[in-house]
Scaffold this motif. Structure first.
Motif, short mmCIF file in Angstrom:
data_model
loop_
_atom_site.label_atom_id
_atom_site.label_comp_id
_atom_site.label_asym_id
_atom_site.label_seq_id
_atom_site.Cartn_x
_atom_site.Cartn_y
_atom_site.Cartn_z
N GLY A 359 0.80 -1.22 0.00
CA GLY A 359 0.00 0.00 0.00
C GLY A 359 0.83 1.26 0.00
N LYS A 360 2.03 1.20 -0.56
CA LYS A 360 2.95 2.34 -0.54
C LYS A 360 3.08 3.03 -1.89
N LEU A 361 2.28 2.60 -2.88
CA LEU A 361 2.38 3.21 -4.20
C LEU A 361 1.63 4.54 -4.18
N VAL A 362 2.34 5.62 -4.46
CA VAL A 362 1.77 6.97 -4.40
C VAL A 362 1.68 7.54 -5.81
N LEU A 363 0.53 8.10 -6.16
CA LEU A 363 0.33 8.71 -7.47
C LEU A 363 0.38 10.23 -7.36
N ASN A 364 0.90 10.86 -8.40
CA ASN A 364 0.97 12.32 -8.47
C ASN A 364 -0.09 12.80 -9.46
N PHE A 365 -1.24 13.20 -8.93
CA PHE A 365 -2.36 13.57 -9.78
C PHE A 365 -2.22 14.99 -10.30
N CYS A 366 -2.60 15.15 -11.55
CA CYS A 366 -2.69 16.48 -12.16
C CYS A 366 -3.63 16.36 -13.36
N SER A 367 -3.97 17.47 -13.95
CA SER A 367 -4.83 17.45 -15.13
C SER A 367 -3.99 17.07 -16.35
N ILE A 368 -4.42 16.00 -17.04
CA ILE A 368 -3.62 15.50 -18.16
C ILE A 368 -4.52 15.23 -19.36
N ASN A 369 -3.91 15.31 -20.52
CA ASN A 369 -4.58 15.00 -21.78
C ASN A 369 -4.24 13.56 -22.15
N LEU A 370 -5.27 12.70 -22.22
CA LEU A 370 -5.01 11.28 -22.49
C LEU A 370 -4.41 11.05 -23.86
N VAL A 371 -4.74 11.93 -24.82
CA VAL A 371 -4.18 11.76 -26.17
C VAL A 371 -2.66 11.85 -26.11
N SER A 372 -2.16 12.84 -25.37
CA SER A 372 -0.70 13.02 -25.26
C SER A 372 -0.06 11.84 -24.55
N VAL A 373 -0.73 11.37 -23.50
CA VAL A 373 -0.19 10.23 -22.75
C VAL A 373 -0.07 9.01 -23.66
N ILE A 374 -1.12 8.73 -24.42
CA ILE A 374 -1.11 7.55 -25.29
C ILE A 374 -0.12 7.72 -26.42
N GLU A 375 -0.04 8.93 -26.99
CA GLU A 375 0.91 9.17 -28.09
C GLU A 375 2.33 8.90 -27.64
N THR A 376 2.66 9.29 -26.40
CA THR A 376 4.02 9.04 -25.88
C THR A 376 4.28 7.54 -25.79
#
Length: 686
Positions: A359-376
């Protein structure tokens, strides 16, 4: 029986035509003929091979046959190898005597009679084969005797220490052996137990039924198992579990029976009261065993992942031992780097699973564009698809009313997409198709919109009965669709947890084996009004400006100039790399390979910073820093310290800081990162 394996025969002559002639004479022997054109080459052959006989020319340039023979005899491995001198140079007795003096077994003059040569060589080949066979038989005999002794010792130890009674009965019903536990349960001595069997101790209530079952089982040569009461010699009633099996001869005939007696009185008396407790204890032990298995699995594999090392070590050896052209060198370096990154990724997968479990996995949330994430992610795997000639498509079907922007961790979502695409490409044959589609869907039961990512392939598919296990950890060996060729089969398990941490869902579909698979990820879309959307956009731009304002550190010409550093690591290669890197940045480095040497150096000379490995023999890095912190300030007790280690868990970092280190870094470490850390700790701006 002489082995049919080919043996080596070494032919040494500086004239190739002579070697060809020897080869023509001896090829009918069917052995492995090794040719050398000089004494030096012959010695090189002898480094890693054993030879049944060596045919050695006397007159050769640089090093003649006699000198070569002398060197052969000086080496332990070839000290007793038979040498036959061949010469056309001189037939004098002095030369023959000299040949025998240096250890030759024969001396033949050219031209050589082919049949005589073949006969002599055959004799040595046969002698070599018989010698090797004798060695092999001797080794096998030693192993067999060792195993027999071990088996006997194990039997005696197991029998004497066994928690259950053991007995042997012959076909006439007489007891021929009992162990101490048997004697204790039945309350008899070793002498009293022989000749009688356990049926003498049966209670009156059970005697008739038990004897009937026992006799029927023995007549049918079947296994027997029964729980009942016995009355031992002291008159104490005990509950026992008796088990027995027939012992068979090599011909399949019954020659007796072996049995066990287990005292189950306590269990029978308290069975009802203890049932719940036993279940709870079993559940607890299973949970502990499962957690221990996971931790041991992760801790061990993080140091023993060997798959990428095959290419790394192979190419490294070629670079060191061969003269390669520029193209081959470039390929070698690219292969080494790629496999090193692969191994690093495997370790990161293991650590991700460890973080998820704890239970130690920490996420860094922010506003993101899924298209850019998938393109990368698509750009990352596109070359893999092209290498297999796979038709690869990325399709986006957005709607005007719902932007493809979500709150999430861009790196982790990119990891999810990368895992799905990598698996699709990996398990899709050449010429196949892989498609990733991004769209917006609406839940039929709840009026919420979701961003849907689908990865569809025409690969090997998934068995219907394995679909429910496809996202489980450590299950890659149970189904071909999840058996990773270069990884650990953790990618889908990690992807599932990452998606669930984003309040989303992931599932797999497949019509069956050979019919491809589809993985679907759903991520909730936030209900954003125009103000919120604008604020998110501004926030994203500001974050981008912040990132741009902090480019990667650009070093001064010598950022560590005049710094005195002590570096300790028991791994010679790592120690050398770190030392050279720091020296090239201007530092004066004292490199040592143990904690004790480092402690003496710190006390002896005033140094600015200590860089220490953690895992070292005798004394580890934690012990070293604790000893350093006990020193007076003038002896180096306040020296600044960096822990540099392959142990990369969060608890390792905390333990390093708590032990007294000022900074912590995990291996492998980038050169710029290490120099930045040293400079920062020294209060310098790089």
């Amino acid at each position: 029986m002489v082995s049919d394996a080919k043996v080596n025969i070494l032919l040494v002559d500086d004239h190739p035509e002579n070697l060809l002639a020897l080869e023509a004479v001896l090829e009918d022997l069917g052995q492995n003929l090794v040719k050398a054109t000089s004494g030096t080459q012959a010695l090189r052959c002898l480094l890693n091979q054993d030879f049944a006989v060596i045919l050695l020319d006397v007159q050769m340039p640089e090093m003649d046959g006699f000198d070569t023979a002398n060197l052969i005899r000086q080496r332990e491995r070839s000290r007793h190898a038979p040498i036959i001198f061949l010469t056309a140079f001189s037939t004098s007795e002095s030369m023959v005597f000299k040949g025998y003096a240096v250890g030759a077994v024969d001396y033949l003059f050219k031209p050589i009679d082919a049949e005589i040569l073949k006969s002599k060589v055959s004799a040595f080949v046969e002698l070599f084969q018989k010698t090797e066979e004798v060695k092999k038989q001797a080794e096998e005999l030693i192993i067999t005797n060792t195993q027999l002794r071990k088996s006997e010792e194990q039997f005696r130890s197991l029998s004497a220490c066994s928690p259950v009674g053991i007995f042997l009965i012959d076909i006439d019903g007489h007891c021929t052996y009992t162990n101490p536990r048997y004697q204790t349960i039945l309350g008899v001595t070793a002498e009293e137990s022989l000749g009688e069997d356990w049926t003498r101790s049966l209670s009156q209530a059970d005697q008739e039924k038990v004897l009937t079952d026992w006799i029927n089982s023995t007549r049918a040569s079947q296994e027997y198992s029964r729980e009942f009461e016995i009355v031992n010699r002291a008159g104490i009633v005990r509950w026992v579990n008796i088990r027995s099996s027939p012992m068979l001869s090599d011909e399949g005939e019954v020659i007796g029976y072996v049995g066990t007696v287990e005292d189950i009185s306590d269990r029978k008396l308290a069975e009802a009261e203890r049932a719940k407790l036993i279940r709870e204890q079993i559940a607890l032990k299973e949970a502990e065993a499962t957690n221990r298995m996971k931790d041991e699995f992760l801790a061990t594999l993080s140091h023993e992942l060997r798959t990428p090392l095959n290419s790394i070590l192979g190419w490294s050896k070629l670079l060191r031992t061969r003269k390669l052209d520029e193209k081959a060198i470039a390929r070698a370096l690219e292969t080494i780097e790629r496999n090193a990154h692969l191994q690093e990724q495997l370790i990161e997968d293991i650590l991700d699973v460890s973080r998820i479990i704890r239970g130690k996995l920490v996420l860094n949330f922010c506003s993101i564009n899924l298209v850019s994430v998938i393109e990368t992610a698509v750009d990352t795997v596109r070359l893999q698809a092209e290498a297999k000639n796979i038709h690869f498509d990325f399709v986006v079907t957005p709607t005007a009313s719902s932007p493809l922007t979500i709150l999430g961790d861009p790196d982790r979502l990119q990891q999810v997409v990368w895992n799905l695409l990598s698996n699709a490409i990996k398990f899709t044959p050449e010429g196949g198709q892989v498609e990733i589609r991004l769209s917006i869907v609406r839940d039929e039961d709840i009026p919420n919109h979701y961003a849907q990512i689908q990865v569809k392939d025409t690969g090997i598919g998934i068995k219907p009965d394995f679909l429910k296990h496809v996202f489980e950890r450590f299950r890659q060996a149970d189904g071909s669709t999840t058996r990773s060729q270069t990884g650990l089969g953790l990618g889908l398990a990690i992807a599932r947890h990452l998606v669930e941490l984003h309040q989303g869902s992931i599932h797999a579909d497949s019509p069956g084996e050979g019919l491809g698979a589809t993985f679907t990820v759903k991520l909730p879309l936030p209900e954003l009004d125009e103000t919120t959307t604008a604020e998110a956009a501004i926030s994203t731009k500001e974050a981008a400006k912040t990132i741009d304002a902090n480019p990667a550190a650009s070093f001064n010409e010598l950022p560590l100039d005049k710094l005195h550093l002590v570096v300790v690591d028991d791994d010679v290669d790592t120690l050398h790399f770190i030392t050279i890197a720091l020296q090239e940045s201007g530092a004066q480095v004292k490199a040592v390979s143990s904690a004790s040497e480092a402690l003496l150096e710190i006390q002896k000379n005033q140094s600015d910073i200590l860089i220490s490995d953690i895992g070292m023999p005798e004394e580890d890095g934690y012990t070293l820093i604790r000893k350093v912190r006990l020193l007076a300030p003038e002896q180096g007790g306040q020296i600044l310290a960096i822990a540099l280690t392959a142990y990369a868990r969060e608890e390792d970092a905390r333990e390093a800081i708590n032990a007294g280190f000022n900074m912590y870094a995990s291996k492998p470490i980038e050169l710029t990162t290490l120099i930045n850390m040293v400079a920062k700790l020294a209060g310098r701006n790089c």
